[in-house]
Design a protein around this motif. Structure first.
Motif: not given
Length: 251
Positions: A108, A144-145, A176-177, A215
């Motif tokens: 994260t 990943y996030r 993720q984004r 993703e």
């Protein structure tokens, strides 16, 4: 990074979509096995994707003067041109001249973690190598996030306010984004971009966060971006073994 941006723009359609479908399947398998992705998962993806000449491993970088980098989650080097100073289970030690890229990986990516990882890349880029042709490794941060892309841009701008462009983080990747990368400022637009645009560069997301490309697509773009940066290093340096003049070898 202009050539890399062009590569990504051209690949944003069919090629990236095809990769995304395969990667989405692999992501589901990994997440089903362990619940979350880890550093080794990204290393495995890179080994599968990159040409065999590129090696991928965690480790450190050392200069001829004996100065060390921090421990990096991923080092990438050209095995055809670069000797490995030391190789042990789970880690390598590379000469500064031969390190093409480092990638810091986190599950994260918050604004605070981004600044911590950026500091490791700054330390690496500040190392001085005795190389006839100046060489600075590329530095990426991968999560990943993550928090929003806007928050990531604000955080990296704050942490790099006084750094010249070549010593900054090159790209930030959120599976993720999306991807935040460096770009060339169009003349006349500098006043609209950032206070640093006078240098000719700024940062922006490759795609609007609202586009929801998925993703797998963002990961495909990340792999293409990494490959594009490595390709530029190889084109610039050629295929000869790296010079290690500072290590006592003749020029």
């Amino acid at each position: 990074m202009d050539a890399v941006d062009n590569l990504l723009s051209r690949s944003a359609g069919a090629a990236a979509s095809a990769m995304a479908a395969r990667l989405e399947h692999k992501l589901r398998n990994h997440q089903g096995e362990r619940g979350e992705m880890h550093e080794e998962d990204l290393r495995s993806l890179l080994r599968d994707f990159l040409p065999r000449r590129f090696e991928v491993a965690p480790g450190e970088v050392i200069t001829a003067e004996g100065n060390f980098s921090a421990q990096h989650d991923i080092l990438i080097w050209d095995s055809m041109t670069t000797p490995v100073v030391n190789r042990s289970p789970g880690s390598v030690l590379l000469p500064y001249e031969g390190c093409l890229m480092v990638v810091e990986v986190t599950t994260t990516l918050s604004a605070k973690k981004l600044k911590t990882d950026a500091a490791k890349i700054h330390k690496l880029k500040d190392l001085q190598a005795k190389d006839p042709t100046p060489h600075v490794p590329t530095g990426f941060i991968f999560g990943y996030r993550s928090t929003t892309l806007d928050n990531l841009v604000k955080a990296i701008d704050q942490s790099e306010e006084v750094r010249d462009w070549g010593s900054r983080v090159d790209s930030i990747i959120s599976m993720q984004r999306g991807v935040v990368t460096n770009f060339k400022v169009v003349p006349g637009e500098a006043a609209r971009v950032s206070s640093r645009a006078a240098e000719g560069y700024s940062r922006k997301p490759l795609f609007p966060e609202s586009s929801r490309l998925g993703e797998g697509f963002h990961l495909a773009q990340a792999l293409l971006l990494i490959y594009g940066a490595l390709r530029l290093h190889v084109l610039k340096r050629g295929s000869s073994p790296i010079p290690m003049v500072g290590w006592g070898l003749p020029a």
